[in-house]
Enzyme design. Structure first.
Site, PDB file in Angstrom:
ATOM      1  N   CYS A  46     -25.493 101.125  59.503  1.00 18.78           N
ATOM      2  CA  CYS A  46     -25.616 102.087  61.126  1.00 18.78           C
ATOM      3  C   CYS A  46     -24.959 100.854  62.087  1.00 18.78           C
ATOM      4  O   CYS A  46     -23.831 101.925  63.243  1.00 18.78           O
ATOM      5  CB  CYS A  46     -27.742 101.612  61.508  1.00 18.78           C
ATOM      6  SG  CYS A  46     -27.826 102.961  60.563  1.00 18.78           S
ATOM      7  N   ALA A  47     -24.449  99.506  62.366  1.00 20.03           N
ATOM      8  CA  ALA A  47     -24.044  99.462  63.093  1.00 20.03           C
ATOM      9  C   ALA A  47     -23.032  99.176  63.457  1.00 20.03           C
ATOM     10  O   ALA A  47     -21.725  99.821  64.253  1.00 20.03           O
ATOM     11  CB  ALA A  47     -24.307  97.925  63.646  1.00 20.03           C
TER      12      ALA A  47
END
Length: 161
Positions: A46-47
């Protein structure tokens, strides 16, 4: 981070000078539904996808005066081999403190299997979206285009497009 984010930046930096000089071009970056929604057990992924979203949005503003379009494709989970090698990090210290984590991860993995067999998980949908964006009128392409199983990404994009 090296592949998903820095690799994309290096590729972009390689083509932007010629696109600026030609005063036209299109860069389509592949983000993910998880670049708009955070999902447990996918923090690092996600990052990188959130980073791609921010980089692409800023680049769109910076390159628009040069006739260069930036677009993001945000697929959900697709039925590809990308899921096969996924093995979560074994963090015995954390699992020992919170044994439910292992159970939650196992249940999540089991629930993904039928989703990846659905028509919405067909990777051809991503290819079709890339083609649609490449054929769209320059300057009129949306910054974000979602494809696949929608868990709220379309609504987020509508509010922020």
């Amino acid at each position: 981070m090296n592949t998903n984010y820095f690799g994309m930046i290096r590729a972009t930096q390689a083509v932007v000078p010629s696109m600026r000089e030609a005063e036209r071009g299109l860069i389509i970056n592949c983000s993910s539904q998880f670049g708009r929604l955070a999902m447990v057990f996918f923090a690092n992924y996600c990052a990188t996808k959130f980073a791609i979203e921010a980089y692409s949005q800023v680049l769109r503003y910076e390159l628009a005066p040069f006739g260069v379009d930036i677009a993001l494709v945000e697929p959900s989970g697709m039925a590809t081999n990308a899921w096969n090698p996924y093995i979560p990090e074994e963090r015995k210290d954390i699992v020992a403190q919170y044994p439910v984590i292992k159970q939650v991860h196992q249940k999540m993995s089991e629930s993904f299997e039928p989703l990846l067999k659905s028509a919405e998980a067909n990777p051809q949908l991503v290819v079709d979206l890339y083609l649609k964006l490449s054929e769209a009128d320059p300057g009129k392409r949306p910054i974000r285009s979602f494809v696949g199983m929608d868990w709220g990404t379309t609504r987020i994009n509508e509010l922020t497009q």
